[in-house]
Write a protein that holds these residues in place. Structure first.
Motif, mmCIF file in Angstrom:
data_model
loop_
_atom_site.group_PDB
_atom_site.id
_atom_site.type_symbol
_atom_site.label_atom_id
_atom_site.label_comp_id
_atom_site.label_asym_id
_atom_site.label_seq_id
_atom_site.Cartn_x
_atom_site.Cartn_y
_atom_site.Cartn_z
ATOM 1 N N ARG A 10 -28.793 -13.394 -14.821
ATOM 2 C CA ARG A 10 -29.805 -14.314 -14.964
ATOM 3 C C ARG A 10 -29.513 -15.372 -13.848
ATOM 4 O O ARG A 10 -30.266 -16.014 -13.206
ATOM 5 N N ALA A 11 -28.161 -15.921 -13.844
ATOM 6 C CA ALA A 11 -27.836 -16.857 -12.928
ATOM 7 C C ALA A 11 -28.430 -16.547 -11.508
ATOM 8 O O ALA A 11 -28.623 -17.257 -10.753
ATOM 9 N N GLN A 12 -27.936 -15.222 -11.298
ATOM 10 C CA GLN A 12 -28.162 -14.840 -9.753
ATOM 11 C C GLN A 12 -29.627 -14.871 -9.248
ATOM 12 O O GLN A 12 -29.844 -15.102 -8.330
ATOM 13 N N ALA A 13 -30.296 -14.530 -10.409
ATOM 14 C CA ALA A 13 -31.941 -14.815 -9.954
ATOM 15 C C ALA A 13 -32.370 -15.790 -9.851
ATOM 16 O O ALA A 13 -32.957 -16.274 -8.829
ATOM 17 N N LEU A 14 -31.538 -16.891 -10.627
ATOM 18 C CA LEU A 14 -31.857 -18.187 -10.516
ATOM 19 C C LEU A 14 -31.569 -18.962 -9.095
ATOM 20 O O LEU A 14 -32.204 -19.680 -8.250
ATOM 21 N N MET A 15 -30.295 -18.339 -8.768
ATOM 22 C CA MET A 15 -29.780 -18.745 -7.534
ATOM 23 C C MET A 15 -30.476 -18.439 -6.106
ATOM 24 O O MET A 15 -30.765 -19.119 -5.428
ATOM 25 N N ARG A 16 -30.976 -17.192 -6.342
ATOM 26 C CA ARG A 16 -31.866 -16.843 -5.270
ATOM 27 C C ARG A 16 -33.167 -17.796 -5.227
ATOM 28 O O ARG A 16 -33.591 -18.149 -3.890
ATOM 29 N N GLU A 17 -33.547 -17.959 -6.349
ATOM 30 C CA GLU A 17 -34.825 -18.797 -6.160
ATOM 31 C C GLU A 17 -34.522 -20.244 -5.520
ATOM 32 O O GLU A 17 -35.366 -20.930 -5.075
ATOM 33 N N GLN A 18 -33.363 -20.743 -5.891
ATOM 34 C CA GLN A 18 -32.739 -21.981 -5.427
ATOM 35 C C GLN A 18 -32.229 -22.209 -4.104
ATOM 36 O O GLN A 18 -31.802 -23.095 -3.700
ATOM 37 N N GLY A 19 -32.450 -20.849 -3.325
ATOM 38 C CA GLY A 19 -31.564 -20.946 -2.157
ATOM 39 C C GLY A 19 -30.092 -21.050 -2.199
ATOM 40 O O GLY A 19 -29.507 -21.555 -1.163
ATOM 41 N N MET A 20 -29.529 -20.735 -3.187
ATOM 42 C CA MET A 20 -28.089 -21.047 -3.326
ATOM 43 C C MET A 20 -27.462 -19.586 -3.115
ATOM 44 O O MET A 20 -27.554 -18.445 -3.700
ATOM 45 N N VAL A 21 -26.354 -19.848 -2.188
ATOM 46 C CA VAL A 21 -25.336 -18.647 -1.803
ATOM 47 C C VAL A 21 -24.641 -18.347 -2.988
ATOM 48 O O VAL A 21 -24.043 -16.950 -3.219
ATOM 49 N N GLY A 22 -24.159 -19.140 -3.635
ATOM 50 C CA GLY A 22 -23.185 -18.959 -4.757
ATOM 51 C C GLY A 22 -23.071 -20.378 -5.755
ATOM 52 O O GLY A 22 -23.580 -21.179 -5.092
ATOM 53 N N ILE A 23 -22.285 -20.110 -6.629
ATOM 54 C CA ILE A 23 -21.834 -21.167 -7.583
ATOM 55 C C ILE A 23 -20.344 -21.130 -7.489
ATOM 56 O O ILE A 23 -19.860 -20.131 -7.559
ATOM 57 N N MET A 24 -19.862 -22.275 -7.106
ATOM 58 C CA MET A 24 -18.418 -22.493 -7.111
ATOM 59 C C MET A 24 -18.241 -23.093 -8.539
ATOM 60 O O MET A 24 -18.495 -24.422 -8.816
ATOM 61 N N ILE A 25 -17.409 -22.459 -9.161
ATOM 62 C CA ILE A 25 -17.184 -22.861 -10.595
ATOM 63 C C ILE A 25 -15.821 -23.600 -10.695
ATOM 64 O O ILE A 25 -14.697 -22.658 -10.379
ATOM 65 N N MET A 26 -15.794 -24.709 -11.129
ATOM 66 C CA MET A 26 -14.274 -25.225 -11.324
ATOM 67 C C MET A 26 -14.290 -25.912 -12.667
ATOM 68 O O MET A 26 -13.319 -26.900 -12.764
ATOM 69 N N ASN A 27 -14.963 -25.622 -13.657
ATOM 70 C CA ASN A 27 -15.151 -26.414 -14.845
ATOM 71 C C ASN A 27 -14.841 -25.538 -15.897
ATOM 72 O O ASN A 27 -15.345 -24.325 -15.885
ATOM 73 N N HIS A 28 -14.266 -25.827 -17.221
ATOM 74 C CA HIS A 28 -13.795 -24.848 -18.131
ATOM 75 C C HIS A 28 -15.248 -24.385 -18.840
ATOM 76 O O HIS A 28 -15.382 -23.335 -19.335
ATOM 77 N N ASP A 29 -16.469 -25.412 -18.941
ATOM 78 C CA ASP A 29 -17.576 -24.617 -19.795
ATOM 79 C C ASP A 29 -18.371 -23.776 -19.098
ATOM 80 O O ASP A 29 -18.848 -22.797 -19.397
ATOM 81 N N ASP A 30 -18.246 -23.888 -17.687
ATOM 82 C CA ASP A 30 -19.319 -22.961 -17.030
ATOM 83 C C ASP A 30 -18.553 -21.502 -17.008
ATOM 84 O O ASP A 30 -18.900 -20.378 -17.090
ATOM 85 N N TYR A 31 -17.207 -21.491 -16.750
ATOM 86 C CA TYR A 31 -16.217 -20.766 -16.726
ATOM 87 C C TYR A 31 -16.381 -19.786 -18.164
ATOM 88 O O TYR A 31 -16.374 -18.475 -18.142
ATOM 89 N N ARG A 32 -16.037 -20.514 -19.049
ATOM 90 C CA ARG A 32 -16.141 -20.114 -20.440
ATOM 91 C C ARG A 32 -17.666 -19.430 -20.644
ATOM 92 O O ARG A 32 -17.709 -18.376 -21.363
ATOM 93 N N TYR A 33 -18.572 -19.998 -20.229
ATOM 94 C CA TYR A 33 -19.984 -19.497 -20.457
ATOM 95 C C TYR A 33 -20.238 -17.965 -19.777
ATOM 96 O O TYR A 33 -20.855 -17.082 -20.280
ATOM 97 N N PHE A 34 -19.684 -17.905 -18.684
ATOM 98 C CA PHE A 34 -19.815 -16.492 -18.102
ATOM 99 C C PHE A 34 -18.656 -15.377 -18.129
ATOM 100 O O PHE A 34 -18.896 -14.311 -18.206
ATOM 101 N N PHE A 35 -17.486 -15.988 -18.421
ATOM 102 C CA PHE A 35 -16.288 -15.073 -18.428
ATOM 103 C C PHE A 35 -15.599 -14.934 -19.897
ATOM 104 O O PHE A 35 -14.780 -14.292 -20.063
#
Lengths: 378, 378
Positions: A10-35
């Motif tokens: 779902r994140a990848q679909a939204l990233m493409r809509e936003q012109g994002m090549v990727g998300i750099m995760i350096m935070n506990h909360d996003d990391y935990r959410y995905f992994f």
């Protein structure tokens, strides 16, 4: 706890809509959410397509693989060269991103919240000049704001544990008790009950400190008649509670009763309003009317609500980002109600905060810790 | 705890040398350093001349004055408009700064460390376009790097409390024990002994996790033969300890002994070298030689030392800011020695860390918690 490839897709679909090549995760909360796990220093890249990339030091790879050894995860390692590894990984994505129509200078998304230090962002910008660094909010808010049932369960469990801490705090609350003693025992009780820790520093505001908007451990012990505001934020699998109660150390006087009653009415009205489509600013406007009706209008402060989940204050967080006042509530959002203080400067303040789920019928409390002045005062 | 006008005067002299109109303080450590107190949300401006300006919400003013009601302090208050208040205060300083020769676009200094979020810095830049925002390090490092005796005393007390926590952790360490249980009890012991909390999350790395550079609470319980790395960071009046010890849950094998011996020699050699004029990189170079002599060269990681005080890692912090490797030690600096992990990937790692004062005779330990493998293993 497993890697959540559904959320990643779902994140990848939204990233493409936003012109994002990727998300750099350096935070506990996003990391935990995905992994589904956490590390002391979480570092990962979520590219716009393909498997996520975990960043680790060379010696850490076996440990990372032991927990997350999925074939669809790449682990990049290099001793002491984390930033160079990250830059290399993004550079490899540049061509594919341009080919996929994400623009000549594709965007890299990054969370820009309290956990993201300014110097790291500057360093990142300098090392990745072929990309535009932007906040990852348009992707992450869309994913995280409305909670899944298992997320609501974890918040509910955290809130239950906060109640145990509050019971312990209440038992200790009498003239002579210190904030440090109350905070220490409440924290120990909550950790014994399973909390990982708290999402904020300990908050026991005594007497004149109960006027403060933010919490700390007051240096002065409790005196007879003091208002005491205790706000507990134990975390369970990263999800944080937010339970605040105000106590009177003795028999409440008329002014204290008036503050309690005004606050209770404000919270009750807010709860009823918490339906999809209502704006954050509407909640505060109603609170203001109520304070005015109680003759407390001069003391009303905006900020009765904030979003909550894997972060203590997450979107909408209108006291931090003013534009969030225009946010509309959606069914399935979880919000702390009772965030603001209602205080008479120099005298004391009241704040009673609970977690709620936004539903078509209004806010549904995630716990039922008592608030009546009689009980709190015993 | 009083407002430290002596330190403020020294900072102001340095600010003028650096073309700084003022320092915007938004961090607990700088706030504590100057004002001898802490708030949940510390906010102050140190102008290049004149009294410091504390920023508070309107309702907080009586509380702030009750603790710091000195005539040489101004309290600026405005409900919910903190940033506007700050901008106004700096704008008022623009003319005097230009008149004092600080340049047409004077600098505002700000700490840019982990506690300073990127979005606040961006917001600050947008709202103060007539100033150049720079890191306050040239002023603050010059003031804070060399410690006053009372600061060394507080670090020593914090380190003593860490020892009590380590005793408790050691008592609990046996097969089946969890990191959460060990961390919870160690934290409670330290807080009962007076710690305000810890400057880092709890760090109990068990088994394969002992290879990790950074700490967390391992999910898997202790097994017979595991290496366990425990790093405790209790704070006393903001000053943080850093005591790490590695334990073997059982009888150490030859590889574990080898790691212990290599590490001990590395720490001992570093301690002897900690004299004024020695560079941070020299300490690491010596550690590398020692690891190589022990046949452990492949596992050596730079980063045996870091500065410590009111921040957990402060200048020199060479594993975060590479340029700090060129820093020369000065007498009176306090440093944590034993910061790096010596780990064999997939097997386990060792780390034994203590605080030291730099003196002309080498590093003087601030505490004497035992490290011998026999004792740790009992």
């Amino acid at each position: 706890m497993t890697v959540r490839f559904d959320r990643i897709a779902r994140a990848q679909a939204l990233m493409r809509e936003q012109g994002m090549v990727g998300i750099m995760i350096m935070n506990h909360d996003d990391y935990r959410y995905f992994f589904g796990r956490d590390w002391a220093q979480p570092r990962a890249i979520l590219p716009f397509e393909g498997p996520p990339v975990l960043i680790a030091f060379a010696g850490e790879e076996p440990a990372v693989r032991a927990y997350m050894g999925d074939s669809a995860i790449e682990v990049f390692t290099h001793v002491g060269q984390q930033m160079a590894v990250v830059t290399g990984a993004f550079r490899a994505l540049l061509g594919p991103a341009q080919a996929a129509g994400l623009g000549e200078k594709p965007r890299i998304g990054m969370q820009m919240w309290f956990e993201t230090p300014a110097f790291l962002v500057d360093m990142f910008r300098r090392m990745n000049p072929r990309f535009e660094l932007v906040a990852s909010d348009p992707v992450m808010d869309a994913l995280r704001m409305v909670k899944e049932p298992e997320e609501v369960d974890l918040l509910t469990e955290a809130q239950r544990i906060a109640g145990l801490g509050m019971d312990r705090a209440r038992d200790l609350l009498k003239p002579g008790a210190t904030a440090h003693e109350i905070g220490t025992e409440a924290l120990y009780t909550m950790m014994k009950a399973g909390a990982e820790g708290t999402s904020t520093p300990l908050h026991v505001n005594i007497g004149i400190d109960s006027c403060m908007i933010h919490g700390r451990m007051s240096p002065k012990p409790v005196e007879e008649g003091d208002l005491v505001v205790i706000d507990l934020t134990p975390q369970v699998e990263g999800y944080g509670a937010n339970l605040a109660r105000t106590f009177v150390a003795g028999k409440p006087d008329d002014t204290q009763r008036k503050l309690f009653e005004g606050y209770a009415e404000m919270v009750e009205a807010t709860r009823e309003m918490m339906k999809p489509g209502v704006r954050v600013r509407d909640l505060d406007a109603r609170g203001k009317e109520i304070c005015e009706a109680h003759g407390l209008g001069a003391y009303h402060l905006e900020g009765i609500s904030h979003g909550i989940g894997l972060r203590f204050e997450e979107t909408p967080a209108s006291t931090i980002i003013k534009q969030h006042r225009n946010f509309e509530l959606k069914a399935g959002m979880t919000m702390a109600i009772g965030h603001t203080i209602l205080a008479i400067p120099g005298l004391g303040g009241v704040r009673n905060e609970d977690l709620h789920l936004v539903t078509p019928d209004g806010g549904q409390p995630l716990s039922s810790y008592p608030t009546s002045i009689e009980l709190l005062n015993r």
